[in-house]
Scaffold this active site. Structure first.
Site, PDB file in Angstrom:
ATOM      1  N   LYS A  79      14.367  -3.717  16.051  1.00 54.40           N
ATOM      2  CA  LYS A  79      12.928  -3.922  15.863  1.00 54.40           C
ATOM      3  C   LYS A  79      12.586  -3.760  14.393  1.00 54.40           C
ATOM      4  O   LYS A  79      12.852  -2.717  13.788  1.00 54.40           O
ATOM      5  CB  LYS A  79      12.106  -2.924  16.675  1.00 54.40           C
ATOM      6  CG  LYS A  79      10.591  -3.227  16.631  1.00 54.40           C
ATOM      7  CD  LYS A  79       9.780  -2.203  17.391  1.00 54.40           C
ATOM      8  CE  LYS A  79       9.327  -1.070  16.528  1.00 54.40           C
ATOM      9  NZ  LYS A  79       8.323  -1.481  15.485  1.00 54.40           N
TER      10      LYS A  79
ATOM     11  N   GLY B 282      12.852   5.630   8.645  1.00 54.72           N
ATOM     12  CA  GLY B 282      11.411   5.740   8.450  1.00 54.72           C
ATOM     13  C   GLY B 282      11.033   7.147   8.047  1.00 54.72           C
ATOM     14  O   GLY B 282      11.845   7.894   7.493  1.00 54.72           O
ATOM     15  N   SER B 283       9.817   7.519   8.347  1.00 53.94           N
ATOM     16  CA  SER B 283       9.306   8.819   7.915  1.00 53.94           C
ATOM     17  C   SER B 283       9.863   9.949   8.772  1.00 53.94           C
ATOM     18  O   SER B 283      10.228   9.754   9.941  1.00 53.94           O
ATOM     19  CB  SER B 283       7.780   8.831   7.985  1.00 53.94           C
ATOM     20  OG  SER B 283       7.346   8.860   9.335  1.00 53.94           O
ATOM     21  N   THR B 284       9.894  11.126   8.200  1.00 53.48           N
ATOM     22  CA  THR B 284      10.371  12.300   8.927  1.00 53.48           C
ATOM     23  C   THR B 284       9.489  12.635  10.129  1.00 53.48           C
ATOM     24  O   THR B 284      10.025  12.941  11.204  1.00 53.48           O
ATOM     25  CB  THR B 284      10.499  13.487   7.971  1.00 53.48           C
ATOM     26  OG1 THR B 284      11.559  13.201   7.038  1.00 53.48           O
ATOM     27  CG2 THR B 284      10.829  14.777   8.706  1.00 53.48           C
TER      28      THR B 284
ATOM     29  N   GLY C 156      10.508  10.355  12.804  1.00 51.87           N
ATOM     30  CA  GLY C 156      11.864  10.698  13.198  1.00 51.87           C
ATOM     31  C   GLY C 156      11.898  11.869  14.166  1.00 51.87           C
ATOM     32  O   GLY C 156      12.690  11.883  15.122  1.00 51.87           O
TER      33      GLY C 156
ATOM     34  N   GLU D 126      17.650   8.127   9.476  1.00 54.27           N
ATOM     35  CA  GLU D 126      17.536   8.096   8.013  1.00 54.27           C
ATOM     36  C   GLU D 126      16.062   8.251   7.677  1.00 54.27           C
ATOM     37  O   GLU D 126      15.262   7.334   7.907  1.00 54.27           O
ATOM     38  CB  GLU D 126      18.086   6.773   7.454  1.00 54.27           C
ATOM     39  CG  GLU D 126      19.588   6.630   7.574  1.00 54.27           C
ATOM     40  CD  GLU D 126      20.348   7.598   6.703  1.00 54.27           C
ATOM     41  OE1 GLU D 126      19.770   8.104   5.713  1.00 54.27           O
ATOM     42  OE2 GLU D 126      21.520   7.867   6.991  1.00 54.27           O
TER      43      GLU D 126
ATOM     44  N   CYS E 216      13.017   5.833  -0.293  1.00 59.94           N
ATOM     45  CA  CYS E 216      13.170   7.201   0.198  1.00 59.94           C
ATOM     46  C   CYS E 216      14.051   8.050  -0.703  1.00 59.94           C
ATOM     47  O   CYS E 216      13.911   9.274  -0.735  1.00 59.94           O
ATOM     48  CB  CYS E 216      13.712   7.199   1.625  1.00 59.94           C
ATOM     49  SG  CYS E 216      15.275   6.294   1.809  1.00 59.94           S
TER      50      CYS E 216
ATOM     51  N   GLU F 222       6.336  13.517   0.683  1.00 58.51           N
ATOM     52  CA  GLU F 222       6.740  12.196   0.213  1.00 58.51           C
ATOM     53  C   GLU F 222       5.509  11.326  -0.031  1.00 58.51           C
ATOM     54  O   GLU F 222       4.664  11.187   0.847  1.00 58.51           O
ATOM     55  CB  GLU F 222       7.653  11.539   1.250  1.00 58.51           C
ATOM     56  CG  GLU F 222       8.277  10.246   0.790  1.00 58.51           C
ATOM     57  CD  GLU F 222       9.322   9.730   1.766  1.00 58.51           C
ATOM     58  OE1 GLU F 222      10.358   9.230   1.318  1.00 58.51           O
ATOM     59  OE2 GLU F 222       9.085   9.833   2.991  1.00 58.51           O
TER      60      GLU F 222
END
Length: 488
Positions: A185, A239-241, A244, A261, A295, A391
Site C-alpha cells: 500500500k 512511517g512515523s513512530t 508504528g 522503519e 527520517c 521529528e
C-alpha cells in the site's frame, strides 16, 4: 495541457491478482510545488484488501514461487530492466507528485532504488538456503541436523510518502527474493508513484498473478485490515513512530512478524577539532535535501559551547545558498513539502521553539506558491525541548551547545530515537570512538555515506525493528526451519 487533461494522463490503476483495476472511487494527488491536482488514483477499501490478500495467499500456497529461487531472480532482473526502460516517465511523475528535484531523481528518489532490485536478484543466485549442522549421537543413533531458510509467507507492506520508490522497492525486492508474496500500500499523498510500479510489474515482468498486489487508499480502515488480516504473515511499515506503535499493537493479536522503519531525530556532533566549514556545509545542504523530509537526516547539530555562534553563522550562510523552486528546474536544490498540512506542522513547531526560548537565526517562513518552507536554523536550543526531541520532517536544524565529548554523547543519546547520526572531527580515531558511543543504527563520520543496497539500514530504540537492505534485509522475510533425521 490543462490540469484536468494532465490528471487524466497520469491516472493509474490498482494491481490485484494480476489485473489492473479501478474501484469507482478516486483519490486526488496534488503537485506540492503548485498545490494543484496532478492526478487521480483509485481509492481502495477493505474489499480490495481482502481480494489482494486472498490473491497473495493463493499465490504463495498453490504455486512454486516460494521454492523456485532461479525464477524469482529472473523476474527481479526483468523488473530492474523495466524500471530502467521507464525511467523518464517515472522521473516526470516523481518530480510532479513527490516534489522531488530533478537531481534527486538521479539518486535516492528514483534511479538509485532500482539498484536494490538488481542487488537482490544477484544475492539469491548464490544464497545458501540450507545450513548443515552435522550429526550428533543420541541414544546410540546418529542424528543429522540442518536448517532450511524459507519464505515467511504473505507480506503486508505499507510505505511512506517521502521516498516512495525507494521505500516500495526496499520492501518489494527482498520480500520477493525471499519467496514471499506481497500486498503493498502506497501513501495517500503519493499514490501514483507506487501504482506506477504495480503497472510496470503487470505489463513488463513474468511475476505471476497474485504475487504482487498494489493498493492506494486514504481510508484508515485499509491499513488496519492489512495489519490484522489473519492470512497476512508479515507486516512491514515505514512511517512515523506513533503510527508504528499502533501497527505493532494491531499485529500483536495474531502475533505477526513485524518489521518497522520509523522516525528519527538524529544528532550530528561537531568535535572541537572539526573542520567547521565542511561540517556547516554538510549540515545545511543535508537538511535541505527533499525539504528535510528524510527520517535519517541529522537535524540536531551539537557544537562546542565556545564555538556555538561561529557555527551558527556558517550554517546560516550555507542555508542562504539553498535554491528552492520548481523541482523540474535542474538548478533547483530544494523542492516543497508534501502538503499544506505538513507545512503547518513544521511552521507550528518552529514558532513554538522560538516562544520556548530558541533563537531564530534564519528561515522560519512559508514560501509561496505551493508548499515550500524556508530552510531554517534555530540556535541556543534546549536539548530537552520539543524542537530537539520531536521529528519535524522539514528543513529545520536545531543547534545545541555542549561542554565536552561526554556531554555531546549524553545529549545525542537523549532521544527516544536511534536511527542515524554523524560525527565530524580531525582525529579519526576520536571521531569513531564518539560515534560508537551513540546508540543509533547508522553513523556517518566526516560525511561518510553508508546508504547502499548492500548495507543494512534501520534503527535502535523507537526508530524501528529490523533492517532493510543488505543480506539482513532479505532475512527479515525468511523463517528458519530446523530438520533432523536418523542416519545409519
Amino acid at each position: 495541457m490543462s490540469t484536468q487533461e494532465r490528471a487524466v494522463a497520469v491516472a493509474r490503476r490498482l494491481l490485484i491478482d494480476g489485473q489492473l483495476v479501478e474501484t469507482g472511487r478516486t483519490l486526488a494527488s496534488l503537485d506540492p510545488a503548485t498545490g494543484e491536482v496532478y492526478g487521480y488514483a483509485p481509492e481502495a477499501g477493505v474489499a480490495e484488501v481482502d481480494a489482494a490478500v486472498a490473491a497473495a495467499r493463493r499465490a504463495f500456497d498453490t504455486t512454486d514461487w516460494a521454492t523456485d529461487a532461479k525464477f524469482r531472480a529472473h523476474c527481479l532482473n526483468q523488473l530492474y530492466q523495466a524500471l530502467r526502460d521507464n525511467v523518464e516517465d517515472l522521473r516526470e511523475l516523481t518530480m510532479s507528485e513527490v516534489g522531488a528535484t530533478r537531481a534527486l531523481t538521479h539518486g535516492n528518489q528514483l534511479e538509485s532504488p532500482f539498484e536494490i532490485v538488481r542487488y537482490y536478484a544477484g544475492l539469491i543466485e548464490g544464497y545458501e538456503w540450507s545450513e548443515d549442522l552435522g550429526a550428533v549421537e543420541v541414544r546410540g543413533q546418529q542424528h543429522r541436523r540442518w536448517v532450511e531458510k524459507e519464505a515467511a509467507g504473505v507480506v503486508a507492506a505499507i510505505s511512506a510518502y517521502n521516498y516512495p520508490h525507494q521505500l516500495a522497492l526496499a520492501k518489494l525486492a527482498p520480500s520477493l527474493a525471499a519467496g514471499c508474496t506481497v500486498v503493498l500500500k502506497g501513501a495517500p499523498d503519493t499514490p501514483l508513484a507506487t501504482l506506477a510500479i504495480g503497472e510496470i510489474i503487470a505489463n513488463h515482468t513474468d511475476i505471476p498473478a497474485g504475487v504482487v498486489n498494489v493498493l492506494t487508499s486514504s481510508d484508515i480502515e485499509v491499513g488496519k485490515r492489512m495489519t490484522t488480516h489473519p492470512d497476512v504473515d508479515v507486516v512491514t511499515f515505514t512511517g512515523s513512530t506513533p503510527v508504528g506503535r499502533q501497527i505493532m499493537a494491531a499485529a500483536s493479536a495474531t502475533l505477526k512478524k513485524v518489521f518497522l522503519e520509523l522516525g528519527g531525530k538524529s544528532a550530528m556532533v561537531l568535535l572541537d577539532d572539526a573542520d567547521y566549514n565542511q561540517a556547516a556545509t554538510f549540515a545545511a545542504f543535508s537538511v535541505a535535501t527533499h525539504a528535510g523530509q528524510g527520517c535519517a537526516l541529522t537535524t540536531r547539530i551539537l557544537v562546542p559551547r565556545q564555538d556555538h555562534d561561529k557555527v551558527a553563522q556558517l550554517i546560516a550562510a550555507n542555508l542562504g545558498h539553498v535554491r528552492h523552486g520548481d523541482p523540474r528546474d535542474p538548478k533547483t536544490y530544494m523542492g516543497p513539502l508534501i502538503s499544506e498540512r505538513q507545512r503547518e506542522k513544521v511552521d507550528g513547531m518552529v514558532q513554538r521553539a522560538v516562544q520556548a526560548g530558541a533563537t531564530l537565526v534564519t528561515g522560519g517562513a512559508k514560501l509561496d506558491p505551493g508548499f515550500f518552507y524556508a530552510p531554517t536554523l534555530l540556535a541556543n536550543v534546549d536539548p530537552d525541548s520539543e524542537i530537539a526531541q520531536e521529528e519535524v520532517f522539514g528543513p529545520v536544524l536545531a543547534l545545541i551547545p555542549y561542554t565536552d565529548d561526554d556531554d555531546a554523547v549524553r545529549i545525542a543519546n537523549n532521544s527516544i530515537y536511534g536511527l542515524s547520526g554523524g560525527v565530524f572531527g580531525a582525529d579519526a580515531e576520536r571521531a569513531k570512538a564518539v560515534a560508537r558511543r551513540i546508540r543509533t543504527g547508522t553513523m556517518s563520520i566526516n560525511g561518510g555515506n553508508y546508504f547502499h543496497p548492500d548495507v543494512p539500514f534501520g534503527g535502535y530504540k523507537q526508530s524501528g525493528i529490523g533492517r532493510e537492505m543488505g543480506r539482513a534485509g532479505l532475512e527479515e522475510f525468511l523463517e528458519l526451519k530446523t530438520l533432523a533425521e536418523v542416519v545409519q
